[in-house]
Design an enzyme around this catalytic site. Sequence first.
Site, PDB file in Angstrom:
ATOM      1  CE1 TYR A  82      -4.133   1.881   0.328  1.00 42.02           C
ATOM      2  CE2 TYR A  82      -2.641   3.419   1.426  1.00 42.02           C
ATOM      3  CZ  TYR A  82      -3.853   3.161   0.806  1.00 42.02           C
ATOM      4  OH  TYR A  82      -4.768   4.161   0.653  1.00 42.02           O
ATOM      5  CG  PHE A 134      -7.137  17.742 -24.446  1.00 36.63           C
ATOM      6  CD1 PHE A 134      -7.140  17.183 -25.719  1.00 36.63           C
ATOM      7  CD2 PHE A 134      -7.494  16.941 -23.372  1.00 36.63           C
ATOM      8  CE1 PHE A 134      -7.487  15.849 -25.906  1.00 36.63           C
ATOM      9  CE2 PHE A 134      -7.828  15.603 -23.561  1.00 36.63           C
ATOM     10  CZ  PHE A 134      -7.818  15.051 -24.829  1.00 36.63           C
ATOM     11  CB  THR A 135     -12.045  17.341 -24.260  1.00 31.78           C
ATOM     12  OG1 THR A 135     -11.100  16.269 -24.135  1.00 31.78           O
ATOM     13  CG2 THR A 135     -12.380  17.538 -25.738  1.00 31.78           C
ATOM     14  CG  ASP A 225      -1.422  18.102 -21.903  1.00 29.69           C
ATOM     15  OD1 ASP A 225      -0.865  16.988 -21.838  1.00 29.69           O
ATOM     16  OD2 ASP A 225      -2.627  18.242 -22.169  1.00 29.69           O
ATOM     17  CE  LYS A 268      -4.167  10.134 -24.417  1.00 28.26           C
ATOM     18  NZ  LYS A 268      -4.332  11.415 -23.864  1.00 28.26           N
ATOM     19  NE  ARG A 392     -10.635  14.851 -29.721  1.00 33.49           N
ATOM     20  CZ  ARG A 392     -11.301  14.525 -28.605  1.00 33.49           C
ATOM     21  NH1 ARG A 392     -12.579  14.825 -28.467  1.00 33.49           N
ATOM     22  NH2 ARG A 392     -10.713  13.894 -27.622  1.00 33.49           N
ATOM     23  CG  PHE A 459     -16.263  14.166 -26.968  1.00 34.69           C
ATOM     24  CD1 PHE A 459     -16.073  15.266 -26.163  1.00 34.69           C
ATOM     25  CD2 PHE A 459     -15.394  13.088 -26.842  1.00 34.69           C
ATOM     26  CE1 PHE A 459     -15.029  15.306 -25.235  1.00 34.69           C
ATOM     27  CE2 PHE A 459     -14.345  13.117 -25.940  1.00 34.69           C
ATOM     28  CZ  PHE A 459     -14.168  14.231 -25.126  1.00 34.69           C
TER      29      PHE A 459
HETATM   30  C1  LIG Z   1      -5.464  12.234 -23.324  1.00 29.78           C
HETATM   31  C2  LIG Z   1      -5.085  13.606 -23.026  1.00 29.78           C
HETATM   32  C3  LIG Z   1      -5.332  14.180 -21.764  1.00 29.78           C
HETATM   33  C4  LIG Z   1      -6.116  13.481 -20.679  1.00 29.78           C
HETATM   34  O1  LIG Z   1      -5.533  12.315 -20.267  1.00 29.78           O
HETATM   35  P1  LIG Z   1      -6.354  11.006 -19.830  1.00 29.78           P
HETATM   36  O2  LIG Z   1      -5.290  10.028 -19.502  1.00 29.78           O
HETATM   37  O3  LIG Z   1      -7.205  10.595 -20.995  1.00 29.78           O
HETATM   38  O4  LIG Z   1      -7.182  11.365 -18.647  1.00 29.78           O
HETATM   39  C5  LIG Z   1      -4.868  15.469 -21.558  1.00 29.78           C
HETATM   40  N1  LIG Z   1      -4.251  16.163 -22.505  1.00 29.78           N
HETATM   41  C6  LIG Z   1      -4.021  15.661 -23.735  1.00 29.78           C
HETATM   42  C7  LIG Z   1      -3.326  16.479 -24.762  1.00 29.78           C
HETATM   43  C8  LIG Z   1      -4.439  14.363 -24.044  1.00 29.78           C
HETATM   44  O5  LIG Z   1      -4.239  13.881 -25.268  1.00 29.78           O
END
Ligand SMILES: *Cc1c(COP(=O)(O)O)cnc(C)c1O
Length: 468
Positions: A82, A134-135, A225, A268, A392, A459
Site C-alpha cells: 500500500y 483540450f477537452t 501538458d 499515450k 474532433r 462527445f
Molecule cells: C489524453 C489527453 C489528456 C487526458 O488524459 P487522460 O489520460 O485521458 O485522462 C490530456 N491532454 C491531452 C493532450 C491528451 O491527449
Amino acid sequence: MRITTTPSHPHPRAWAEPYKIKMVELLTMSTREDREIAIHKAGYNTFLLKSRDVFIDLLTDSGTSAMSDRQWAGMMRGDESYAGSDNFYHLEKAVQDFYGYKYIVPTHQGRGAEHILSRIMIKPGDIIPGNMYFTTTKLHQELAGGQFADIIIDEAHDPENEHPFKGNVDLNKMDALIKKYGARKIPYVCIATAVNMAGGQPISLQNLRELRDLTQKHGIPIIHDMTRVAENAYFIREREKGYQNVSTAAIVKEICSLTDGATMSAKKDPMVNIGGFLALNDEDIFDQARNMVVIYEGLHTYGGMAGRDMEALAIGIAESVDEDHIHARVGQVQYLGDHLLAKGIPIVRPIGGHGVFLDAKRFLPHLTQKVFPSQTLAAEIYLDSGVRTMERGAVSAGRNPETGQNNYPELELVRVTIPRRVYTQAHMDVVAESIEEVYSKRDKIRGLQMTYEPKHLRFFQARFQRIP
Ligand SMILES: *Cc1c(COP(=O)(O)O)cnc(C)c1O
C-alpha cells in the site's frame, strides 16, 4: 513513403517496425449489414460501439498501445504494498532522469493530474491561457472556476496552412491577456506538446523559450501538458534549425526544463494501458498536491495505479524516447497520411505525430456544422470497413458555459489515431482504401442530429440519428 536519416539509420531508408511480433490478438471481420445494426445501436457515436464490432480500432492512441516484453516482465515485478512501493521509486527516478522534474504525484490517468492541479492553482475568475484547448483540461479549469483562453498561433486553426510548428504560441495574444487581466489573474499557462486538437502539431523550442522569457517577467509559471512530448521532440529534430544532431531524449529534457511542472497522460507516449502523473518543481505546490491526491486518487506513492502499472510506466518512459521507436512511430502515421494526400483526400497538414486528421469541412462541403460533419464522417468510415475513428469538431467543442450556445470551432476534424506498435502497414493500406471509398461517395452522405446530449464532455456519450 518518407525517407529520412537518423543517427541509428545513417543511410536514407524507409522506416520499418523496430520490433517483431510475439503474440497476436485475433480481430473480428464483419459485414456491412452487421455494421449498420451496430452503428445504429451506438447512436452513430463511435465511442458507443462495442470493440468486438470493430475491425481496425483507430479511435484513440490512449491506453491502446502495445507494451514490450520488457514492460510485461516489469508487470511481474509489481510491488503491491500500500505504501512505499518499489515501483513508485522506479517511476520517480524515470521522471527525474528522462524529464528532469523534481517531484511526482502519480494519478490514475491524465485527467486525475489535471483535476488536482486545477483545484490547487485556479481561483474563480482566473484565466488560463493555452495553445489550443483540450477537452478534459479545459473542463477541469472551468470546474475550478477558471476560464480557458486560446493563445495558439492563427495558423493552427487553418488545416491547410503548412507552418512547421502549428503548436506555437502567439506571444502577442499572451501579452494582450496579461495587459487585459493582469498577471495575478493568470495562475499559469498550459502548454501542450504535439497539440492534440490541432492535429498533433509541435511547438518549437525557440517559441517556448520566447514564451518563457515573457512569462518569467510576470512571474507566471508554465505547466506542460506532456502527453506527447516525445513526438514533439522528434519533430523539433526534423524541423528546427540546430537540432538535427541532438537526440530526441535530449530535446525532451530541454522542453521540460523550460517549464515548471507537467500533467501526463501516460496512456499515450509511454505506452501503458493506464496511468498518469503530475510532475512539479515547486516544493510547496507539490506538498499541496501530495495532500490532495489522497482524497481523490490514492496514497501519494501509488495515486490510483497498481505497483505493476508504475513499473511498466517507468520502462515505457525510456522506450518512448528511443530513436528507432519514435522514428517508426511517426513514420507510420506519415505513411498513412502520404497515401491519403496522394489520393487528394483533404487532411490537416503537416501530418501530425499521433494520427491523420481528416478535414470534414472540405471532405463534406455540402454539410454545415449544425449537422455535425465529423461525427457523420466517422460513422460512414465505420460503416464502410469497420475502421473506428473519432470526431474532433463541433460535438467535442461542446457549448459555451456562459451563453449555453454550441461552439462551432474552425477545425472540424475526424481523428484517425494510430496506437503505438499495434497495427501493420497492411492495416494502414486498408484504412486508406476505406477512406478513399467513402470520399468517392461523399456527395450522397447526409448529416446527423443529436438526440441525447450529456452535460459534460458530450462527445463521449452523445447519441444521434440520421437526418431523413
Ligand atoms: C489524453 C489527453 C489528456 C487526458 O488524459 P487522460 O489520460 O485521458 O485522462 C490530456 N491532454 C491531452 C493532450 C491528451 O491527449
